[in-house]
Structure formats: C-alpha cells, structure tokens
Write a protein that holds these residues in place. Sequence first.
Motif, PDB file in Angstrom:
ATOM      1  N   ASN A  49       0.827  -1.204   0.000  1.00  0.00           N
ATOM      2  CA  ASN A  49       0.000   0.000   0.000  1.00  0.00           C
ATOM      3  C   ASN A  49       0.863   1.256   0.000  1.00  0.00           C
ATOM      4  N   SER A  50       0.324   2.326  -0.577  1.00  0.00           N
ATOM      5  CA  SER A  50       0.985   3.641  -0.542  1.00  0.00           C
ATOM      6  C   SER A  50       0.145   4.559   0.331  1.00  0.00           C
ATOM      7  N   PHE A  51       0.627   4.853   1.522  1.00  0.00           N
ATOM      8  CA  PHE A  51      -0.125   5.686   2.464  1.00  0.00           C
ATOM      9  C   PHE A  51       0.190   7.160   2.224  1.00  0.00           C
ATOM     10  N   ASN A  52      -0.222   7.670   1.079  1.00  0.00           N
ATOM     11  CA  ASN A  52       0.196   9.030   0.758  1.00  0.00           C
ATOM     12  C   ASN A  52      -0.871   9.855   0.046  1.00  0.00           C
ATOM     13  N   LEU A  53      -2.138   9.542   0.237  1.00  0.00           N
ATOM     14  CA  LEU A  53      -3.186  10.310  -0.432  1.00  0.00           C
ATOM     15  C   LEU A  53      -3.744  11.378   0.505  1.00  0.00           C
ATOM     16  N   GLY A  54      -3.108  12.531   0.530  1.00  0.00           N
ATOM     17  CA  GLY A  54      -3.596  13.654   1.316  1.00  0.00           C
ATOM     18  C   GLY A  54      -4.621  14.446   0.523  1.00  0.00           C
ATOM     19  N   ASN A  55      -5.335  15.307   1.202  1.00  0.00           N
ATOM     20  CA  ASN A  55      -6.363  16.114   0.553  1.00  0.00           C
ATOM     21  C   ASN A  55      -5.750  16.985  -0.543  1.00  0.00           C
ATOM     22  N   LEU A  56      -6.245  16.833  -1.757  1.00  0.00           N
ATOM     23  CA  LEU A  56      -5.836  17.583  -2.950  1.00  0.00           C
ATOM     24  C   LEU A  56      -4.385  17.348  -3.378  1.00  0.00           C
ATOM     25  N   ALA A  57      -3.724  16.366  -2.783  1.00  0.00           N
ATOM     26  CA  ALA A  57      -2.351  16.049  -3.202  1.00  0.00           C
ATOM     27  C   ALA A  57      -2.395  15.292  -4.521  1.00  0.00           C
ATOM     28  N   PHE A  58      -1.478  15.606  -5.395  1.00  0.00           N
ATOM     29  CA  PHE A  58      -1.343  14.942  -6.692  1.00  0.00           C
ATOM     30  C   PHE A  58      -0.245  13.906  -6.529  1.00  0.00           C
ATOM     31  N   VAL A  59      -0.597  12.607  -6.535  1.00  0.00           N
ATOM     32  CA  VAL A  59       0.324  11.539  -6.154  1.00  0.00           C
ATOM     33  C   VAL A  59       0.506  10.550  -7.299  1.00  0.00           C
ATOM     34  N   ASP A  60       1.763  10.181  -7.576  1.00  0.00           N
ATOM     35  CA  ASP A  60       2.047   9.155  -8.582  1.00  0.00           C
ATOM     36  C   ASP A  60       1.881   7.773  -7.972  1.00  0.00           C
ATOM     37  N   VAL A  61       1.431   6.827  -8.787  1.00  0.00           N
ATOM     38  CA  VAL A  61       1.356   5.433  -8.350  1.00  0.00           C
ATOM     39  C   VAL A  61       2.754   4.840  -8.524  1.00  0.00           C
ATOM     40  N   VAL A  62       3.330   4.362  -7.427  1.00  0.00           N
ATOM     41  CA  VAL A  62       4.726   3.895  -7.425  1.00  0.00           C
ATOM     42  C   VAL A  62       4.838   2.512  -6.779  1.00  0.00           C
ATOM     43  N   ASN A  63       6.054   1.976  -6.800  1.00  0.00           N
ATOM     44  CA  ASN A  63       6.406   0.718  -6.126  1.00  0.00           C
ATOM     45  C   ASN A  63       5.597  -0.477  -6.650  1.00  0.00           C
ATOM     46  N   TYR A  64       5.922  -0.854  -7.855  1.00  0.00           N
ATOM     47  CA  TYR A  64       5.274  -1.977  -8.525  1.00  0.00           C
ATOM     48  C   TYR A  64       6.157  -3.225  -8.470  1.00  0.00           C
ATOM     49  N   THR A  65       5.541  -4.342  -8.811  1.00  0.00           N
ATOM     50  CA  THR A  65       6.242  -5.580  -9.113  1.00  0.00           C
ATOM     51  C   THR A  65       5.878  -5.939 -10.548  1.00  0.00           C
ATOM     52  N   ILE A  66       6.871  -6.291 -11.346  1.00  0.00           N
ATOM     53  CA  ILE A  66       6.620  -6.641 -12.746  1.00  0.00           C
ATOM     54  C   ILE A  66       6.164  -8.093 -12.831  1.00  0.00           C
ATOM     55  N   GLN A  67       5.039  -8.307 -13.479  1.00  0.00           N
ATOM     56  CA  GLN A  67       4.529  -9.655 -13.729  1.00  0.00           C
ATOM     57  C   GLN A  67       5.147 -10.213 -15.018  1.00  0.00           C
ATOM     58  N   LEU A  68       5.058  -9.430 -16.096  1.00  0.00           N
ATOM     59  CA  LEU A  68       5.638  -9.791 -17.400  1.00  0.00           C
ATOM     60  C   LEU A  68       6.095  -8.519 -18.093  1.00  0.00           C
ATOM     61  N   GLN A  69       7.171  -8.622 -18.870  1.00  0.00           N
ATOM     62  CA  GLN A  69       7.600  -7.483 -19.671  1.00  0.00           C
ATOM     63  C   GLN A  69       8.420  -7.966 -20.852  1.00  0.00           C
ATOM     64  N   SER A  70       8.355  -7.229 -21.941  1.00  0.00           N
ATOM     65  CA  SER A  70       9.103  -7.604 -23.135  1.00  0.00           C
ATOM     66  C   SER A  70      10.462  -6.911 -23.200  1.00  0.00           C
ATOM     67  N   ASN A  71      10.587  -5.745 -22.617  1.00  0.00           N
ATOM     68  CA  ASN A  71      11.816  -4.954 -22.718  1.00  0.00           C
ATOM     69  C   ASN A  71      12.336  -4.628 -21.323  1.00  0.00           C
ATOM     70  N   VAL A  72      13.272  -5.417 -20.857  1.00  0.00           N
ATOM     71  CA  VAL A  72      13.846  -5.212 -19.528  1.00  0.00           C
ATOM     72  C   VAL A  72      14.464  -3.818 -19.467  1.00  0.00           C
ATOM     73  N   GLY A  73      14.157  -3.106 -18.415  1.00  0.00           N
ATOM     74  CA  GLY A  73      14.696  -1.759 -18.233  1.00  0.00           C
ATOM     75  C   GLY A  73      13.780  -0.654 -18.731  1.00  0.00           C
ATOM     76  N   SER A  74      12.664  -1.001 -19.375  1.00  0.00           N
ATOM     77  CA  SER A  74      11.764   0.042 -19.876  1.00  0.00           C
ATOM     78  C   SER A  74      10.815   0.553 -18.791  1.00  0.00           C
TER      79      SER A  74
END
Length: 195
Positions: A49-74
């Motif tokens: 979880n990302s505990f960072n949604l404050g009132n009117l804050a513009f927040v990026d979705v971060v900290n993922y795990t890759i399930q599948l990808q075609s281009n490592v490093g992209s």
Amino acid sequence: MSDIPFSVRPNGISANDVAETYLTTAAATATYEPIQLPKVYLFAHKTANSFNLGNLAFVDVVNYTIQLQSNVGSFNTGTGVFTAPRNGIYRIEGNIAIYDPSSNPYLITADTYIQKRPVGGSFAIEATSFFDNEIGNYNTIVQTLTLKPSCMLSLNTGDQIKLSVQVRIGTGIWYIAHNLGSFTKATTLNIYTVD
C-alpha cells in the motif's frame, strides 16, 4: 513466359558443333510479408500500500512488481514510469484501488490519470477516470473505490507514461491499495503495443 535459348561450348569448338539448348522458366510467384515490429508489453502490479493520499495532493502510483515485460529496463518499478522502447501505438490500462480502513471514511472526489511526457517535455494528462460523491448525498460513506483510466497513445522512442491520483477527502486516511480482500492485484498497470 517463353523459353530462352542458350548454348554452352568449350573454347575452340565451333558454334555449329554445339546443339542449342532451351531453358524453360516457370511463372514465379512471390509473396510479400510486411516486417513485423516487435511487440512491446508490460504487466505490473503493486504489492504494498501507498499511504500518501492527502487532501488535494497529486500523487504518482509507485512501487510496482513486474509480472511480465518484453523490454527489460523500460519500466522503473520504484517511480512507476514506463519509457517507450520504440515508436508505436500503445494501449495503456490502469486499475487503481483507493481504500480507507477507518469506520466512517468520507471521500468527496477521486481522479486517476494517465500522464505522458514526450522526450524533452513535461508530464501532461492524457486520460482520466473519476469518482464524484458531490453529485449525490454528501453523507454517503465510501470506503473502497477502483478506477480504471485507459487510452491508446502514439508514443515515440523515449516518451514516458505514468499513473497518478488526486483525491479530495472529508475524513479518513486514504491510500492506494495493492489488494482488496481476496482481490490481491487491485492496482495494476498494463501497457502493450497494438501496431
């Protein structure tokens, strides 16, 4: 096609002493296969979880795990930024779960965005998905919400994509959830080429 006459004779042999031979050519068929561009794909999900949604804050979705990808490093899992490895038409699909575990949370609005940054430029909103609790009853309690921004974009090599969230809250501590009960991959990002 017609027959093509030809003859072969060693040096010193008169042309009158060599029998003429005919080469028959059959009609040839050629097929054209267009060059297929390599498919690009990324399937990633949050695992915390990302505990960072404050009132009117513009927040990026971060900290993922890759399930599948075609281009490592992209894809940068820490920042949530995808960089296009080639020019093409890309389908971008976000699924963003927003949650508050408190007993009486009050969410007024929630907006989720797909943002694009062209090479040398700045991030700008390309698509959105939103929830607006102001239209109905102001006292409606909302505890869990899933929004799904999606679009198709023409990307050049090096262009970047990310998901963002902005909420307006009355009460509660809202966060971007990685799971909702048995739904263990609630926040996801899927990107793939369609050309």
